[in-house]
Design a protein around this motif. Structure first.
Motif, PDB file in Angstrom:
ATOM      1  N   SER A  10       0.822  -1.209   0.000  1.00 44.61           N
ATOM      2  CA  SER A  10       0.000   0.000   0.000  1.00 44.61           C
ATOM      3  C   SER A  10       0.857   1.262   0.000  1.00 44.61           C
ATOM      4  O   SER A  10       0.359   2.366  -0.224  1.00 44.61           O
ATOM      5  CB  SER A  10      -0.930   0.012   1.214  1.00 44.61           C
ATOM      6  OG  SER A  10      -0.185  -0.072   2.417  1.00 44.61           O
ATOM      7  N   ASP A  29       1.791  -0.474 -14.788  1.00 43.45           N
ATOM      8  CA  ASP A  29       0.370  -0.767 -14.608  1.00 43.45           C
ATOM      9  C   ASP A  29       0.163  -2.041 -13.795  1.00 43.45           C
ATOM     10  O   ASP A  29      -0.986  -2.425 -13.535  1.00 43.45           O
ATOM     11  CB  ASP A  29      -0.317  -0.937 -15.976  1.00 43.45           C
ATOM     12  CG  ASP A  29      -0.344   0.362 -16.774  1.00 43.45           C
ATOM     13  OD1 ASP A  29      -0.440   1.430 -16.148  1.00 43.45           O
ATOM     14  OD2 ASP A  29      -0.251   0.294 -18.014  1.00 43.45           O
ATOM     15  N   LYS A  46       7.178   4.037 -14.528  1.00 39.34           N
ATOM     16  CA  LYS A  46       5.849   3.755 -13.989  1.00 39.34           C
ATOM     17  C   LYS A  46       5.380   2.398 -14.504  1.00 39.34           C
ATOM     18  O   LYS A  46       5.879   1.903 -15.516  1.00 39.34           O
ATOM     19  CB  LYS A  46       4.860   4.842 -14.418  1.00 39.34           C
ATOM     20  CG  LYS A  46       5.091   6.196 -13.762  1.00 39.34           C
ATOM     21  CD  LYS A  46       4.644   6.198 -12.313  1.00 39.34           C
ATOM     22  CE  LYS A  46       4.706   7.583 -11.701  1.00 39.34           C
ATOM     23  NZ  LYS A  46       4.179   7.588 -10.311  1.00 39.34           N
ATOM     24  N   THR A  52       3.826   3.814  -1.452  1.00 41.36           N
ATOM     25  CA  THR A  52       4.465   4.158  -2.721  1.00 41.36           C
ATOM     26  C   THR A  52       5.923   3.705  -2.648  1.00 41.36           C
ATOM     27  O   THR A  52       6.442   3.384  -1.568  1.00 41.36           O
ATOM     28  CB  THR A  52       4.422   5.666  -2.978  1.00 41.36           C
ATOM     29  OG1 THR A  52       5.187   6.325  -1.956  1.00 41.36           O
ATOM     30  CG2 THR A  52       2.981   6.188  -2.966  1.00 41.36           C
ATOM     31  N   ALA A 101       2.376   1.186  -4.800  1.00 38.80           N
ATOM     32  CA  ALA A 101       1.154   1.969  -4.987  1.00 38.80           C
ATOM     33  C   ALA A 101       1.362   3.108  -5.994  1.00 38.80           C
ATOM     34  O   ALA A 101       2.479   3.604  -6.175  1.00 38.80           O
ATOM     35  CB  ALA A 101       0.690   2.529  -3.645  1.00 38.80           C
ATOM     36  N   ASP A 102       0.277   3.495  -6.628  1.00 34.30           N
ATOM     37  CA  ASP A 102       0.254   4.611  -7.587  1.00 34.30           C
ATOM     38  C   ASP A 102       1.161   4.368  -8.793  1.00 34.30           C
ATOM     39  O   ASP A 102       1.660   5.326  -9.404  1.00 34.30           O
ATOM     40  CB  ASP A 102       0.655   5.929  -6.903  1.00 34.30           C
ATOM     41  CG  ASP A 102      -0.297   6.310  -5.775  1.00 34.30           C
ATOM     42  OD1 ASP A 102      -1.451   5.837  -5.787  1.00 34.30           O
ATOM     43  OD2 ASP A 102       0.118   7.066  -4.877  1.00 34.30           O
ATOM     44  N   GLY A 103       1.391   3.098  -9.120  1.00 35.05           N
ATOM     45  CA  GLY A 103       2.183   2.778 -10.296  1.00 35.05           C
ATOM     46  C   GLY A 103       3.667   3.026 -10.143  1.00 35.05           C
ATOM     47  O   GLY A 103       4.407   3.021 -11.136  1.00 35.05           O
ATOM     48  N   THR A 104       4.131   3.240  -8.906  1.00 33.23           N
ATOM     49  CA  THR A 104       5.548   3.514  -8.675  1.00 33.23           C
ATOM     50  C   THR A 104       6.344   2.215  -8.625  1.00 33.23           C
ATOM     51  O   THR A 104       5.802   1.137  -8.374  1.00 33.23           O
ATOM     52  CB  THR A 104       5.752   4.303  -7.374  1.00 33.23           C
ATOM     53  OG1 THR A 104       5.186   3.567  -6.279  1.00 33.23           O
ATOM     54  CG2 THR A 104       5.073   5.665  -7.466  1.00 33.23           C
ATOM     55  N   PRO A 131       0.304  -3.543  -7.252  1.00 34.54           N
ATOM     56  CA  PRO A 131       1.327  -3.409  -6.216  1.00 34.54           C
ATOM     57  C   PRO A 131       1.744  -4.771  -5.665  1.00 34.54           C
ATOM     58  O   PRO A 131       0.913  -5.628  -5.423  1.00 34.54           O
ATOM     59  CB  PRO A 131       0.621  -2.570  -5.145  1.00 34.54           C
ATOM     60  CG  PRO A 131      -0.375  -1.763  -5.908  1.00 34.54           C
ATOM     61  CD  PRO A 131      -0.872  -2.685  -6.991  1.00 34.54           C
TER      62      PRO A 131
END
Length: 314
Positions: A215, A256, A254, A217, A274-277, A259
């Motif tokens: 969860s 898709d 980045k 980044t 998280a957030d595609g990082t 996570p």
């Protein structure tokens, strides 16, 4: 020279104590935590502060709890000019603090009122701060709430860990303390009350905080790794087994992928967060193994995973 009772335990405290000794302060007593059993063989180890104190023939006290101890009764009789603490690790009784003729002084590893508590250096990294520092402050009954006598700041570098910051801040703390103590004697010391509206706490790191979660980044995971290196270390769960992570790098790319998925294990070991990082693992320690560069892990256990596969458990 003024007399001092010094309280400290880790290398941070050792550096400060060494500065006081080299400056010829009259160290009446040194208080440190009891010896600890370390490692699988449970070998008894002295604290760095104790080792330095004994090497300089200073009297050492090691109560499990200072309050109400026989050691406290002896220390109260000393009535030094200063009581100085630097990463001691226990609350101090008010009557002990009040036994200092001039002042009870603490060398604290943050720019108070930010990060009161036992883990200020770790939290500066966990939160991704760009600056930290040292506060020379008066010890009072309330935790880290006393007036500030002096402060000095330090920039946090991208490759800093809690280990490197402890080392840098111990030197900064030593120098700032040695600059501040004479000001009590010549009457030039200043007091600044802490702004209670700016208080941020930094409680000791819990076991739950050691785990890297999907969860997070990549930056948050990276900061956790830095903040918990070298102790206690952050970890991920791979196939249900803990793997310590000692060094990482946030990737510019980045993804898709979900996570916790493996982005690639081709010449690197990159994981989606998280957030595609994306986070590159650089140094790891699988359960039962020694620390190793990621190339060694990839050539061994890491080669069994496939790109796109979810490999981290929460």
């Amino acid at each position: 020279m003024p007399s001092i009772i010094f309280l400290g335990t880790p290398e941070f405290g050792r550096t400060v104590l060494e500065g006081l000794i080299d400056s010829n302060y009259d160290i009446k007593a040194v208080v440190t935590q009891p010896d600890k059993k370390i490692g699988r063989k449970q070998v008894l180890h002295q604290s760095p502060v104790k080792e330095l104190a004994l090497a300089n023939h200073l009297k050492v006290y090691q109560p499990a709890k200072l309050s109400g101890s026989e050691e406290l009764a002896e220390l109260l009789q000393i009535q030094p000019d200063f009581i100085v603490t630097a990463a001691y690790g226990q609350f101090l009784p008010s009557k002990f603090l009040q036994s200092a003729k001039i002042a009870p002084v603490n060398v604290h590893g943050s720019l108070l009122p930010k990060y009161r508590g036992g883990a200020p250096i770790q939290y500066s990294l966990l939160n991704g701060d760009k600056e930290t520092g040292i506060s020379i402050m008066e010890m009072v009954k309330k935790m880290d709430a006393g007036d500030i006598f002096a402060q000095a700041s330090l920039s946090i570098k991208d490759d800093d860990t809690s280990g490197s910051l402890f080392e840098k801040l111990s030197v900064l703390g030593r120098d700032l303390l040695l600059e501040t103590l004479p000001k009590f004697l010549d009457g030039t010391v200043t007091r600044t009350k802490q702004d209670e509206a700016g208080v941020v706490f930094s409680p000791n790191i819990s076991k739950e905080q050691e785990q890297i979660k999907t969860s997070m980044t990549a930056q948050q995971a990276h900061n956790l790794v830095r903040g918990l290196n070298p102790d206690p270390g952050a970890y991920i769960l791979v196939d249900g087994k803990r793997m310590k992570v000692w060094q990482t790098k946030v990737s510019d790319e980045k993804t898709d992928l979900a996570p916790g998925s493996l982005v690639t294990n081709k010449k690197r070991f990159a994981i989606a967060f998280a957030d595609g990082t994306v986070l590159d693992l650089l140094e790891v320690q699988p359960t039962g193994k020694k620390r190793m560069p990621i190339r060694d892990y990839v050539n061994g256990q890491g080669s069994k995973f496939k790109s796109g596969e979810k490999i981290i458990d929460d």
